[in-house]
Write a protein that holds these residues in place. Structure first.
Motif, PDB file in Angstrom:
ATOM      1  N   GLU A  10       0.827  -1.212   0.000  1.00 38.01           N
ATOM      2  CA  GLU A  10       0.000   0.000   0.000  1.00 38.01           C
ATOM      3  C   GLU A  10       0.861   1.262   0.000  1.00 38.01           C
ATOM      4  O   GLU A  10       0.590   2.208  -0.745  1.00 38.01           O
ATOM      5  CB  GLU A  10      -0.899  -0.021   1.244  1.00 38.01           C
ATOM      6  N   ILE A  11       1.915   1.262   0.811  1.00 41.22           N
ATOM      7  CA  ILE A  11       2.822   2.408   0.871  1.00 41.22           C
ATOM      8  C   ILE A  11       3.531   2.603  -0.471  1.00 41.22           C
ATOM      9  O   ILE A  11       3.658   3.733  -0.971  1.00 41.22           O
ATOM     10  CB  ILE A  11       3.842   2.240   2.017  1.00 41.22           C
ATOM     11  N   LYS A  12       3.979   1.502  -1.078  1.00 45.74           N
ATOM     12  CA  LYS A  12       4.651   1.599  -2.377  1.00 45.74           C
ATOM     13  C   LYS A  12       3.693   2.131  -3.445  1.00 45.74           C
ATOM     14  O   LYS A  12       4.084   2.961  -4.283  1.00 45.74           O
ATOM     15  CB  LYS A  12       5.200   0.235  -2.801  1.00 45.74           C
TER      16      LYS A  12
END
Length: 115
Positions: free
Chosen positions: A84-86
């Motif tokens: 999700e962060i990527k």
């Protein structure tokens, strides 16, 4: 009287020998019984040890599996959060780079205000 004394002494010696044999047999029986009891106790101890070792291994296996499941779940959650962060980084990466370059390259001087 001497013959009578000799016969009495001989009877006493025979009784003493017989008593000595009885005592020796009792000692041998006692020694044998002590060895048997010791062997029985060793067998019981080994059986008890094997039982407790088996119980411990079963307990350990049950609780280790719970830890493995928790680790797997935590790993899945961490991987999902990283993905999700990527994705968020990729989504706004171009805008962030553009804003940074603009802030560094485009200079807008402003006069100081005199107070």
């Amino acid at each position: 009287m001497s013959a009578q004394n000799s016969a009495g002494i001989q009877t006493l010696l025979d009784a003493e020998r017989e008593a000595s044999k009885i005592v020796q047999k009792a000692r041998e029986y006692r020694t044998k019984r002590v060895k048997e009891a010791r062997d029985e106790a060793k067998k019981e101890i080994e059986a008890y040890r094997a039982q407790k070792d088996s119980e411990f291994k079963k307990f350990e296996a049950e609780h280790t599996q719970g830890n493995k499941r928790a680790e797997e779940e935590a790993d899945k959650e961490a991987q999902a959060a990283i993905a999700e962060i990527k994705a968020a980084g990729k989504k706004s990466q171009d805008k962030v780079v553009k804003d940074l370059l603009s802030a560094v390259v485009d200079v807008h001087p402003t006069p100081e205000s005199v107070a």
